[in-house]
Scaffold this motif. Structure first.
Motif, PDB file in Angstrom:
ATOM      1  N   ALA A  75      30.361  43.821  39.532  1.00 21.44           N
ATOM      2  CA  ALA A  75      30.609  43.299  40.706  1.00 21.44           C
ATOM      3  C   ALA A  75      31.546  42.106  40.594  1.00 21.44           C
ATOM      4  CB  ALA A  75      29.295  42.711  41.181  1.00 21.44           C
ATOM      5  N   ALA A  76      32.479  41.785  39.657  1.00 22.34           N
ATOM      6  CA  ALA A  76      33.314  40.630  39.610  1.00 22.34           C
ATOM      7  C   ALA A  76      34.664  41.194  38.804  1.00 22.34           C
ATOM      8  CB  ALA A  76      32.766  39.766  39.026  1.00 22.34           C
ATOM      9  N   PHE A  77      35.540  40.240  39.222  1.00 23.27           N
ATOM     10  CA  PHE A  77      37.054  40.634  38.769  1.00 23.27           C
ATOM     11  C   PHE A  77      37.454  38.960  38.466  1.00 23.27           C
ATOM     12  CE2 PHE A  77      37.659  44.760  40.028  1.00 23.27           C
ATOM     13  CZ  PHE A  77      36.977  44.955  41.227  1.00 23.27           C
ATOM     14  N   PHE A  78      38.482  39.449  37.163  1.00 29.01           N
ATOM     15  CA  PHE A  78      39.374  38.357  36.912  1.00 29.01           C
ATOM     16  C   PHE A  78      40.615  38.637  36.967  1.00 29.01           C
ATOM     17  CE2 PHE A  78      36.430  34.970  35.073  1.00 29.01           C
ATOM     18  CZ  PHE A  78      35.466  35.583  34.557  1.00 29.01           C
ATOM     19  N   PRO A  79      41.640  37.796  37.539  1.00 30.17           N
ATOM     20  CA  PRO A  79      42.962  38.228  37.540  1.00 30.17           C
ATOM     21  C   PRO A  79      43.476  37.929  36.015  1.00 30.17           C
ATOM     22  CG  PRO A  79      42.690  36.047  38.476  1.00 30.17           C
ATOM     23  CD  PRO A  79      41.082  36.554  38.257  1.00 30.17           C
TER      24      PRO A  79
ATOM     25  N   LEU B  44      25.786  39.706  35.753  1.00 26.42           N
ATOM     26  CA  LEU B  44      26.905  38.897  35.852  1.00 26.42           C
ATOM     27  C   LEU B  44      26.484  37.494  35.636  1.00 26.42           C
ATOM     28  CD1 LEU B  44      29.711  39.001  36.792  1.00 26.42           C
ATOM     29  CD2 LEU B  44      28.839  38.846  39.134  1.00 26.42           C
ATOM     30  N   ILE B  48      28.291  35.007  32.948  1.00 25.52           N
ATOM     31  CA  ILE B  48      29.221  33.751  33.485  1.00 25.52           C
ATOM     32  C   ILE B  48      28.445  32.459  32.848  1.00 25.52           C
ATOM     33  CG2 ILE B  48      29.452  32.120  35.561  1.00 25.52           C
ATOM     34  CD1 ILE B  48      29.407  34.508  37.327  1.00 25.52           C
ATOM     35  N   VAL B  75      42.889  37.842  29.960  1.00 33.47           N
ATOM     36  CA  VAL B  75      42.649  36.927  31.199  1.00 33.47           C
ATOM     37  C   VAL B  75      43.137  35.294  30.505  1.00 33.47           C
ATOM     38  CG1 VAL B  75      40.974  35.963  32.590  1.00 33.47           C
ATOM     39  CG2 VAL B  75      40.830  38.606  31.857  1.00 33.47           C
ATOM     40  N   THR B  78      40.052  31.778  33.103  1.00 37.09           N
ATOM     41  CA  THR B  78      38.772  32.303  33.404  1.00 37.09           C
ATOM     42  C   THR B  78      38.301  31.349  34.512  1.00 37.09           C
ATOM     43  OG1 THR B  78      37.799  31.218  31.593  1.00 37.09           O
ATOM     44  CG2 THR B  78      38.440  33.647  31.211  1.00 37.09           C
ATOM     45  N   ARG B  80      38.565  31.255  37.681  1.00 35.95           N
ATOM     46  CA  ARG B  80      38.787  32.025  38.827  1.00 35.95           C
ATOM     47  C   ARG B  80      38.073  33.254  38.617  1.00 35.95           C
ATOM     48  NH1 ARG B  80      44.032  32.584  41.638  1.00 35.95           N
ATOM     49  NH2 ARG B  80      44.748  33.305  39.614  1.00 35.95           N
ATOM     50  N   ILE B  81      37.161  33.361  39.447  1.00 34.90           N
ATOM     51  CA  ILE B  81      36.460  34.620  39.343  1.00 34.90           C
ATOM     52  C   ILE B  81      36.160  35.410  40.761  1.00 34.90           C
ATOM     53  CG2 ILE B  81      34.264  33.689  39.353  1.00 34.90           C
ATOM     54  CD1 ILE B  81      33.477  36.062  37.447  1.00 34.90           C
ATOM     55  N   PHE B  82      36.534  36.302  41.030  1.00 32.62           N
ATOM     56  CA  PHE B  82      36.427  37.252  42.265  1.00 32.62           C
ATOM     57  C   PHE B  82      35.010  37.948  42.106  1.00 32.62           C
ATOM     58  CE2 PHE B  82      40.444  36.863  44.259  1.00 32.62           C
ATOM     59  CZ  PHE B  82      41.245  36.160  43.335  1.00 32.62           C
ATOM     60  N   VAL B  83      34.263  37.686  43.309  1.00 39.90           N
ATOM     61  CA  VAL B  83      33.014  38.164  43.263  1.00 39.90           C
ATOM     62  C   VAL B  83      32.769  39.282  44.560  1.00 39.90           C
ATOM     63  CG1 VAL B  83      30.487  38.231  42.987  1.00 39.90           C
ATOM     64  CG2 VAL B  83      31.953  36.470  41.871  1.00 39.90           C
ATOM     65  N   ASP B  84      32.279  40.352  44.387  1.00 38.94           N
ATOM     66  CA  ASP B  84      32.034  41.288  45.137  1.00 38.94           C
ATOM     67  C   ASP B  84      30.870  40.952  46.256  1.00 38.94           C
ATOM     68  OD1 ASP B  84      30.750  44.721  45.399  1.00 38.94           O
ATOM     69  OD2 ASP B  84      31.841  43.604  46.993  1.00 38.94           O
ATOM     70  N   HIS B  90      35.912  40.826  48.281  1.00 34.30           N
ATOM     71  CA  HIS B  90      35.641  40.004  47.101  1.00 34.30           C
ATOM     72  C   HIS B  90      36.049  38.431  47.363  1.00 34.30           C
ATOM     73  CE1 HIS B  90      35.687  43.891  45.761  1.00 34.30           C
ATOM     74  NE2 HIS B  90      35.276  43.662  44.602  1.00 34.30           N
ATOM     75  N   TRP B  95      33.109  28.891  38.779  1.00 35.50           N
ATOM     76  CA  TRP B  95      31.792  29.315  37.978  1.00 35.50           C
ATOM     77  C   TRP B  95      30.694  28.865  38.846  1.00 35.50           C
ATOM     78  CZ3 TRP B  95      33.559  27.938  32.632  1.00 35.50           C
ATOM     79  CH2 TRP B  95      34.569  28.967  31.948  1.00 35.50           C
TER      80      TRP B  95
END
Lengths: 407, 151
Positions: A75-79, B44, B48, B75, B78, B80-84, B90, B95
């Motif tokens: 459920a998460a991504f890192f660029p 998750l 984190i 990466v 780290t 920046r994290i994109f969460v659904d 997203h 953090w």
């Protein structure tokens, strides 16, 4: 199609193939068919995925780095970016991985694709078989529903015998004719085989009769009378009848299952054989055949024969018997039918325990027949009634014998 | 009388088999899905927290391209994290923000699970009820045939 000739028997198809059973069988086949379809769809998906992966792996080494979103859990991504774009870690199975270049990875994937394709082909073949089975069941169901009556007529001259089906719907005859035609070619070979086996069996039977008859007084007598009458005249007819059965079986020239449904009488023939080698073969062959249909069919026919001495456990034997070359069965059954009943009962009960075990050696057939009846009881209760009826009608007609077994 | 009872018995059994049992199966399946979601988010969160604890700024991972073919990925940052957050969106988080969001999400999931658990329990109770009725009908056949046990 029927030539009004010497003797004939009329059987209503619905008594041979109870409609519910046919429907159940049809449903079973449909279920299996859909399962296979699902598997095939899944495999096709795999193949598509594999192809797209091959494309991707070929394109990646074009760049030094690729900017991507790197997943972190579900459920998460890192660029981030893809590095070492020519190095791939491939899973070989069993937690073994291999570091490969793009070209090598593509080769691995291509090999995987080939094996997938071959699996799909195998599945397709299986689906074809199932479809044929299903269509056979459907046609049988419709025939039964239409109250079709099967008329078997046997000629004295050993020309081709045809089992004709007539009834309210004459349309059926063309289809039967077709079936017969299809089967006739294969039957010629079998006929020759049958004849030779028939002679062998006759000899054995004569020898065995002397020994075996003693113990099984009632059964033997009754059966003996039958066998004698049988052996007396119409061996040819018997073989012919056997042919017919085979023809019937060969409706769709496919699975045993079809046969089993159609050729119940045949099964009986097989069962009745009781040759020692046959008996021995059966247990071994048991593993081969796992066709429940056959069981059901054979079980039905055997009922009248066993006279309540049936043991359920013998079902396995039945399978083997059924599977065994039909030729043997048909040829032998004619002769030893009565004897086998006797033998079978003795055998089935307890080859080890019962005093009748002596019969077993001399007349191998016994075991199989009884088994069938067991199956019959379980699977096709209706058959019992028919079989009992048939047992009454022993008499002179060779036809009736078959009918008996069929029923 | 007996035929009446037989009919009733049959109706009850059919009811159980056709309505209640599939309902139960479906409810359990839905609840399992929510369980899975819950697990994903808790994993998750743990990750984190681990990253934070070790102050990891850059990361090297293996990315699955499909059919278990992995490629190395890096990466660089780290933070920046994109969460659904659902519905295909997203959101870019730091953090701490991500952790806050995840705890909120977990609350919601817990409530959903409780709902499903209650539903499952009620279905099970209904099944039990009908079964008891059937059993009574069967065990007291001789006494009063026309007892009129209506459920």
């Amino acid at each position: 199609m029927g030539k009004p000739e010497v003797k004939g028997t009329v059987t209503s198809l619905s008594s041979m193939f109870p409609p519910e059973e046919v429907q159940k069988a049809a449903k079973m086949v449909e279920g299996k068919l859909s399962e296979k379809q699902n598997e095939m769809n899944q495999l096709k998906e795999f193949i598509a995925d594999n192809a797209s992966l091959i494309n991707l792996v070929q394109k990646l080494p074009d760049e030094l780095h690729h900017d991507i979103m790197v997943p972190f859990g579900k459920a998460a991504f890192f660029p981030g970016r893809l590095i070492h774009t020519n190095e791939f870690l491939v899973l070989l199975g069993e937690s073994y991985y291999a570091d490969r270049t793009a070209k090598q990875t593509v080769e691995i994937l291509k090999r995987r694709g080939k094996s997938l394709v071959s699996k799909v082909d195998a599945l397709k073949a299986g689906i074809q078989d199932l479809k044929a089975e299903a269509s056979f069941f459907d046609s049988t169901a419709s025939e039964v529903a239409e109250d079709l009556v099967e008329i078997r007529e046997y000629e004295e001259d050993n020309s081709t015998e045809r089992a004709s089906q007539s009834g309210p719907v004459e349309l059926e005859s063309p289809s039967v004719a077709e079936a017969d035609n299809k089967v006739s070619s294969s039957e010629d070979d079998e006929y020759a085989r049958l004849m030779s086996r028939l002679e062998e069996l006759e000899k054995e039977e004569l020898a065995a009769e002397d020994d075996g008859e003693n113990d099984e007084d009632e059964d033997a007598n009754a059966n003996a009378a039958e066998t004698e009458t049988e052996t007396d005249g119409d061996e040819d007819e018997l073989t012919e009848a056997a042919f017919h059965r085979k023809k019937d079986e060969g409706y769709s020239s496919l699975d045993h299952g079809q046969r089993s449904l159609e050729s119940q009488p045949r099964k009986q023939l097989q069962q009745s054989k009781g040759k020692d080698p046959m008996n021995e073969e059966m247990p071994t062959k048991y593993n081969h055949q796992g066709l429940t249909n056959q069981l059901a069919c054979t079980g039905l026919t055997a009922e009248p024969v066993t006279k309540g001495e049936i043991s359920h456990s013998r079902i396995i034997h039945q399978d083997t018997k059924m599977l065994n070359p039909p030729v043997n069965a048909s040829v032998r059954s004619e002769k030893a039918r009565s004897k086998q009943n006797v033998h079978d009962s003795s055998r089935n009960e307890k080859p080890v325990q019962t005093p009748k075990s002596e019969f077993d050696s001399s007349k191998a057939f016994t075991g199989s027949i009884i088994e069938h009846t067991e199956n019959l009881e379980k699977k096709l209760p209706e058959q019992k009634t028919t079989s009992s009826q048939s047992s009454d009608s022993k008499p002179s007609k060779p036809v009736s014998r078959f009918k008996m077994q069929r029923k | 009388m007996d035929s009446l009872r037989q009919e009733k018995l049959q109706k009850f059994e059919e009811f159980v088999d056709r309505r209640l049992k599939p309902d139960l199966v479906r409810a359990i399946a839905e609840r399992d899905k929510v369980f899975d979601q819950q697990k994903i988010f808790s994993d998750l969160r743990k990750n984190i927290e681990t990253l934070e604890k070790n102050s990891v700024t850059s990361l090297r991972t293996l990315v699955n391209l499909g059919s278990e073919v992995y490629t190395q990925a890096e990466v660089p940052d780290t933070q920046r994290i994109f969460v659904d957050i659902g519905l295909g969106f997203h959101v870019e988080f730091t953090w701490s923000e991500a952790l806050k969001f995840i705890s909120l999400r977990e609350e919601k999931l817990k409530r959903q699970i409780e709902e499903y658990t209650r539903l499952i329990a009620s279905i099970k109770a209904q099944i039990k009820l009908v079964c008891e009725g059937i059993r009574e009908l069967l065990q007291i056949p001789e006494d009063k045939t026309v007892e009129g046990r209506v459920f």
